[in-house]
Design a protein around this motif. Structure first.
Motif, PDB file in Angstrom:
ATOM      1  N   VAL A   1       0.590  -1.119  -0.422  1.00  0.00           N
ATOM      2  CA  VAL A   1       0.347  -0.628   0.058  1.00  0.00           C
ATOM      3  C   VAL A   1       0.765   1.816  -0.326  1.00  0.00           C
ATOM      4  O   VAL A   1       0.422   2.206  -0.687  1.00  0.00           O
ATOM      5  N   VAL A   2       2.156   1.440   0.811  1.00  0.00           N
ATOM      6  CA  VAL A   2       2.722   2.291   0.857  1.00  0.00           C
ATOM      7  C   VAL A   2       3.110   2.427  -0.858  1.00  0.00           C
ATOM      8  O   VAL A   2       3.855   3.991  -0.911  1.00  0.00           O
ATOM      9  N   ALA A   3       4.149   0.872  -0.911  1.00  0.00           N
ATOM     10  CA  ALA A   3       4.170   1.778  -2.670  1.00  0.00           C
ATOM     11  C   ALA A   3       3.422   2.426  -3.931  1.00  0.00           C
ATOM     12  O   ALA A   3       4.310   3.178  -4.295  1.00  0.00           O
ATOM     13  N   VAL A   4       2.154   1.782  -2.613  1.00  0.00           N
ATOM     14  CA  VAL A   4       1.381   2.316  -4.652  1.00  0.00           C
ATOM     15  C   VAL A   4       1.223   3.595  -4.226  1.00  0.00           C
ATOM     16  O   VAL A   4       1.243   4.363  -5.370  1.00  0.00           O
ATOM     17  N   ALA A   5       0.907   4.476  -2.665  1.00  0.00           N
ATOM     18  CA  ALA A   5       0.450   5.341  -2.752  1.00  0.00           C
ATOM     19  C   ALA A   5       1.951   6.266  -3.319  1.00  0.00           C
ATOM     20  O   ALA A   5       1.172   7.146  -3.768  1.00  0.00           O
ATOM     21  N   LEU A   6       3.047   6.071  -2.234  1.00  0.00           N
ATOM     22  CA  LEU A   6       4.345   6.689  -2.987  1.00  0.00           C
ATOM     23  C   LEU A   6       4.363   7.015  -4.206  1.00  0.00           C
ATOM     24  O   LEU A   6       5.282   7.734  -4.945  1.00  0.00           O
ATOM     25  N   PHE A   7       3.780   6.218  -4.870  1.00  0.00           N
ATOM     26  CA  PHE A   7       4.167   6.366  -6.401  1.00  0.00           C
ATOM     27  C   PHE A   7       2.986   7.270  -6.996  1.00  0.00           C
ATOM     28  O   PHE A   7       2.916   7.606  -8.289  1.00  0.00           O
ATOM     29  N   VAL A   8       1.604   6.898  -7.053  1.00  0.00           N
ATOM     30  CA  VAL A   8       0.204   7.559  -6.749  1.00  0.00           C
ATOM     31  C   VAL A   8       0.537   8.781  -6.771  1.00  0.00           C
ATOM     32  O   VAL A   8       0.065   9.338  -7.764  1.00  0.00           O
ATOM     33  N   GLN A   9       1.221   9.774  -5.809  1.00  0.00           N
ATOM     34  CA  GLN A   9       1.293  10.913  -5.199  1.00  0.00           C
ATOM     35  C   GLN A   9       1.811  11.434  -6.281  1.00  0.00           C
ATOM     36  O   GLN A   9       1.284  12.625  -6.837  1.00  0.00           O
ATOM     37  N   PRO A  10       3.537  11.353  -6.722  1.00  0.00           N
ATOM     38  CA  PRO A  10       3.727  12.289  -7.568  1.00  0.00           C
ATOM     39  C   PRO A  10       3.289  11.789  -8.469  1.00  0.00           C
ATOM     40  O   PRO A  10       3.257  12.850  -9.783  1.00  0.00           O
ATOM     41  N   ALA A  11       3.509  10.780  -9.622  1.00  0.00           N
ATOM     42  CA  ALA A  11       2.400  11.281 -10.534  1.00  0.00           C
ATOM     43  C   ALA A  11       1.141  11.529 -11.035  1.00  0.00           C
ATOM     44  O   ALA A  11       0.718  12.365 -11.602  1.00  0.00           O
ATOM     45  N   ALA A  12       0.381  11.475  -9.661  1.00  0.00           N
ATOM     46  CA  ALA A  12      -0.994  12.809  -9.837  1.00  0.00           C
ATOM     47  C   ALA A  12      -0.616  14.194 -10.555  1.00  0.00           C
ATOM     48  O   ALA A  12      -0.915  14.831 -11.108  1.00  0.00           O
ATOM     49  N   ALA A  13       0.646  14.578  -9.094  1.00  0.00           N
ATOM     50  CA  ALA A  13       0.869  15.434  -8.926  1.00  0.00           C
ATOM     51  C   ALA A  13       1.657  16.252 -10.632  1.00  0.00           C
ATOM     52  O   ALA A  13       1.136  17.122 -10.342  1.00  0.00           O
ATOM     53  N   THR A  14       3.000  15.291 -11.072  1.00  0.00           N
ATOM     54  CA  THR A  14       3.000  15.433 -12.378  1.00  0.00           C
ATOM     55  C   THR A  14       1.851  16.204 -13.088  1.00  0.00           C
ATOM     56  O   THR A  14       1.910  17.056 -14.030  1.00  0.00           O
ATOM     57  N   ALA A  15       0.774  14.912 -13.340  1.00  0.00           N
ATOM     58  CA  ALA A  15      -0.049  14.834 -14.363  1.00  0.00           C
ATOM     59  C   ALA A  15      -0.509  16.259 -14.385  1.00  0.00           C
ATOM     60  O   ALA A  15      -1.245  17.647 -15.547  1.00  0.00           O
ATOM     61  N   SER A  16      -1.207  16.466 -13.153  1.00  0.00           N
ATOM     62  CA  SER A  16      -2.016  17.494 -12.233  1.00  0.00           C
ATOM     63  C   SER A  16      -1.303  19.097 -12.594  1.00  0.00           C
ATOM     64  O   SER A  16      -1.880  20.090 -13.063  1.00  0.00           O
ATOM     65  N   ARG A  17      -0.280  19.134 -12.165  1.00  0.00           N
ATOM     66  CA  ARG A  17       0.326  20.692 -12.820  1.00  0.00           C
ATOM     67  C   ARG A  17       0.485  21.077 -14.297  1.00  0.00           C
ATOM     68  O   ARG A  17       0.669  21.681 -14.729  1.00  0.00           O
ATOM     69  N   TRP A  18       0.943  19.636 -16.043  1.00  0.00           N
ATOM     70  CA  TRP A  18       0.990  19.667 -16.614  1.00  0.00           C
ATOM     71  C   TRP A  18      -0.504  20.184 -17.073  1.00  0.00           C
ATOM     72  O   TRP A  18      -0.370  21.190 -18.238  1.00  0.00           O
ATOM     73  N   LEU A  19      -1.888  20.316 -16.357  1.00  0.00           N
ATOM     74  CA  LEU A  19      -3.020  20.376 -16.689  1.00  0.00           C
ATOM     75  C   LEU A  19      -4.155  21.775 -16.411  1.00  0.00           C
ATOM     76  O   LEU A  19      -3.936  22.749 -17.875  1.00  0.00           O
TER      77      LEU A  19
END
Length: 416
Positions: A207-225
């Motif tokens: 769960v920790v690994a997935v959460a720590l991957f999802v957080q920066p991935a979502a931040a990168t995508a939302s920053r571009w949009l």
């Protein structure tokens, strides 16, 4: 046995804090001095110096792993990192057209974010399988080889215009308010990265690994949009939504016993954090001339680093008293206090736009009144000049102006 091992355990816990503290101290100090240096030697020179200070000291770690050398290397590399991010950010902002600044800065965030997603787990894996020596050598060579691209970059001269100091910029509302908002938002990032692995129950490593991957991935995508949206409708309307969404994500993570809530909360926080990143830095660059870009870059990066550091240190003290769920909840409430400067900044921006529009309307009205032809309904006397036929815009009058003009005309003598 427990008592005899306790000092060793405390020393083991203190060493990472000492290393991280040295790196952060040098980074923040370097970020604060970089604008002053940029006015004297330009962004390109500082970028090259920063890359050198990032790369060369890492080679020391291939021959010595003593704590003294590690701390010294972190101090030097922290200074190099500060030069690189501030000078590189200011130089990049000067190359992006103003009408595409939001998306351009967001793409830079993507360029920075993707290597971070790959490099951190890859570095850990390589160190575990090949040892620290090859990893340190590879990191040093990547930074040193990048210096070869610096001579081809613009920024040979310092930006023209009056310099803007860090203190003056921070005290101004135009830069100080977005800086404060982003610093409080970054508190959540420091908390998630540092304490999420500790807050979940043992056996939750997946769960920790997935959460720590999802957080920066979502931040990168939302920053571009968010950057694309800022170029079309402005960035000021994104600051409050980014802050609120970030706080909502931290509140969801407070449900530490529910894995789905933790992963979803990490994704929601990442989306809000990416929006806040894009909105604040785009606003700040838009409010200064090119000579102030280094100050904007310094303030924004200091807010990022200081917010993450305060979150990591303060959250640990609070969690020791309240437990992790309540500590996450209090963190979200602390982040929401940034709504005050965010709303203040948005109201000020609206007032400024209204005032500017009114002034522009007054100038346009005055200009039209000055170019409007005078009425010529008086009878012409024997000695008066004959009426002048209307002239087109190509003949010297503004387009759309029709009728007669009385009095002297360019190229004609005045008759009395």
């Amino acid at each position: 046995m427990a008592s005899s091992g306790e000092p060793e355990d405390r020393g083991a816990e203190a060493r990472p804090r000492l290393v991280t503290g040295a790196l952060m101290l040098a980074t923040v100090g370097g970020e604060l001095m970089t604008p002053w240096l940029a006015t004297r030697c330009g962004h390109r020179v500082l970028l090259g110096a920063g890359l050198f200070l990032l790369g060369a000291p890492a080679l020391v770690l291939t021959v010595s792993r003593s704590m003294e050398w590690i701390v010294a290397v972190c101090l030097v590399r922290g200074l190099g990192f500060a030069f690189t991010v501030v000078a590189g950010g200011a130089l990049t902002a000067s190359l992006i057209p103003a009408e595409r600044r939001g998306e351009g800065l967001a793409l830079i965030g993507v360029v920075v974010g993707v290597p971070s997603l790959v490099g951190l787990p890859l570095g850990s894996w390589l160190a575990a399988h090949w040892g620290y020596g090859p990893v340190c050598t590879a990191a040093a060579l990547l930074a040193l080889l990048s210096i070869a691209a610096v001579p081809g970059l613009p920024g040979r001269e310092a930006a023209q215009g009056p310099p803007l100091g860090v203190v003056v910029g921070a005290r101004s509302g135009a830069l100080g308010r977005p800086t404060a908002v982003f610093a409080l938002t970054a508190v959540g990032a420091g908390v998630v990265v540092t304490f999420l692995p500790l807050a979940l129950a043992p056996g939750s490593s997946a769960v920790v690994a997935v959460a720590l991957f999802v957080q920066p991935a979502a931040a990168t995508a939302s920053r571009w949009l968010a950057g694309r949206r800022a170029d079309r409708r402005g960035a000021s309307g994104l600051v409050v939504p980014g802050l609120v969404v970030s706080a909502a994500g931290i509140l969801m993570i407070a449900l530490t016993g529910v894995p789905v809530a933790v992963v979803a909360g990490a994704a929601v926080f990442g989306c809000g954090f990416g929006i806040a990143q894009s909105a604040t830095i785009t606003l700040m660059y838009a409010r200064v001339p090119p000579s102030g870009y280094a100050t904007v870059s310094a303030l924004w990066n200091v807010a990022y680093d200081a917010g993450m550091g305060i979150g990591a240190v303060g959250f640990g003290a609070v969690a020791a008293l309240t437990g992790y769920p309540w500590a996450f909840t209090l963190t979200a409430l602390l982040m929401l206090t940034a709504l005050a400067p965010a709303w203040w900044d948005r109201t000020t921006a609206r007032t400024r736009r209204t005032t500017t529009a009114e002034a522009r309307t007054r100038r346009t009205t005055t200009r039209e009144a000055r170019t409007r032809p005078a009425a010529t309904d008086q009878k012409q006397g024997p000695g008066s000049a004959p009426p002048v036929p209307p002239r087109s815009a190509a003949q010297g009058l503004p387009s759309g102006v029709e009728g007669h003009r009385r009095g002297p005309v360019e190229g004609e003598a005045s008759q009395e």
